[in-house]
Enzyme design. Sequence first.
Site, PDB file in Angstrom:
ATOM      1  N   GLU A  13     -21.447  -6.330 -20.344  1.00  9.29           N
ATOM      2  CA  GLU A  13     -21.046  -6.142 -18.955  1.00  9.29           C
ATOM      3  C   GLU A  13     -19.684  -6.769 -18.626  1.00  9.29           C
ATOM      4  OE1 GLU A  13     -25.514  -5.860 -16.995  1.00  9.29           O
ATOM      5  OE2 GLU A  13     -24.613  -7.823 -17.269  1.00  9.29           O
ATOM      6  N   GLY A  79     -32.228  -1.206 -12.218  1.00 10.63           N
ATOM      7  CA  GLY A  79     -33.182  -0.096 -12.166  1.00 10.63           C
ATOM      8  C   GLY A  79     -33.272   0.421 -10.735  1.00 10.63           C
ATOM      9  N   GLU A 177     -30.543 -11.045 -11.618  1.00 13.03           N
ATOM     10  CA  GLU A 177     -29.629 -12.163 -11.312  1.00 13.03           C
ATOM     11  C   GLU A 177     -29.104 -12.190  -9.878  1.00 13.03           C
ATOM     12  OE1 GLU A 177     -28.793  -9.978 -13.909  1.00 13.03           O
ATOM     13  OE2 GLU A 177     -29.739 -11.188 -15.492  1.00 13.03           O
ATOM     14  N   ASP A 200     -31.547   2.887 -15.196  1.00 13.49           N
ATOM     15  CA  ASP A 200     -32.921   3.383 -15.387  1.00 13.49           C
ATOM     16  C   ASP A 200     -33.634   3.455 -14.043  1.00 13.49           C
ATOM     17  OD1 ASP A 200     -32.885   0.220 -16.257  1.00 13.49           O
ATOM     18  OD2 ASP A 200     -34.579   0.715 -14.982  1.00 13.49           O
TER      19      ASP A 200
HETATM   20  N1  ADE Z   1     -31.679  -4.195 -15.231  1.00 11.13           N
HETATM   21  C1  ADE Z   1     -31.546  -2.897 -15.529  1.00 11.13           C
HETATM   22  N2  ADE Z   1     -32.710  -2.244 -15.360  1.00 11.13           N
HETATM   23  C2  ADE Z   1     -33.594  -3.159 -14.925  1.00 11.13           C
HETATM   24  C3  ADE Z   1     -34.968  -3.088 -14.602  1.00 11.13           C
HETATM   25  N3  ADE Z   1     -35.643  -1.964 -14.697  1.00 11.13           N
HETATM   26  N4  ADE Z   1     -35.588  -4.233 -14.215  1.00 11.13           N
HETATM   27  C4  ADE Z   1     -34.885  -5.401 -14.147  1.00 11.13           C
HETATM   28  N5  ADE Z   1     -33.598  -5.505 -14.457  1.00 11.13           N
HETATM   29  C5  ADE Z   1     -32.947  -4.395 -14.848  1.00 11.13           C
END
Ligand code: ADE
Length: 232
Positions: A13, A79, A177, A200
């Site tokens: 990142e 997500g 975070e 996601d």
């Molecule tokens: N970072 C990216 N996808 C995530 C997810 N599904 N849950 C927590 N942190 C994430």
Amino acid sequence: MKKIGIIGAMDEEVQILKSQMQNEKVKTIASMEFHEGILKNHEAVVVRCGIGKVNAAICTQILIDLFDVEAVINTGVAGSLRNEIEIADIVLSTDTQQHDVDATGFGYPVGVIPRMESSIFQADERLITLAKEVCEEVIPEVGVHTGRIVSGDQFISDSGKKTWLVDNFNGYCTEMEGASIAQTAYLNQVPFLIIRAISDKADHSAEMSYKEFEEIAIRNTVKLLNGLVARL
Ligand code: ADE
């Protein structure tokens, strides 16, 4: 804003941002490498904090105390918690909350930190506005959403847990975070913004999707960060 701190949880990142820095000096504190230098003609400190809220909070406090940053920006992936927020879209935080704070046994609503004035921390209006403008300019093909980001020390990859999050928090996306960076910035009265690209859908497909889309999601945040820093 004179000097800004840019935090990413993972190497992927922040790697590109670090490679773009000039006059770079590196200091290691609390096992984290702080890269101080010039990014897009602006003083910046770029750092990988590691995954999770504790790492992120420690990193933010160091940026404020030892590097004197005037704003903190967190970049990374997340997500999606809403059907209309697609993979690779960007979410800019209006505010943040920790979804894994639970003092319900004491009568507090879930997500509320006992004995704090607020458990929802507001991002800086000017940073939000600038980030939106930059998105329109540099990644016009990408959907941009502004809303609440919820964080917890959990990778959400379970549809039941996702439904619980959606039902209990008005979140646009979830990650691990942002809200702790926000809380630290709030306690120090330092402006902040959390910027997340969707990797996601925080459900059963999350792990596969994350692996497939992480790279493209990060590419978009780098374009946004470059544009944003250049305008500060
Ligand atoms: N970072 C990216 N996808 C995530 C997810 N599904 N849950 C927590 N942190 C994430």
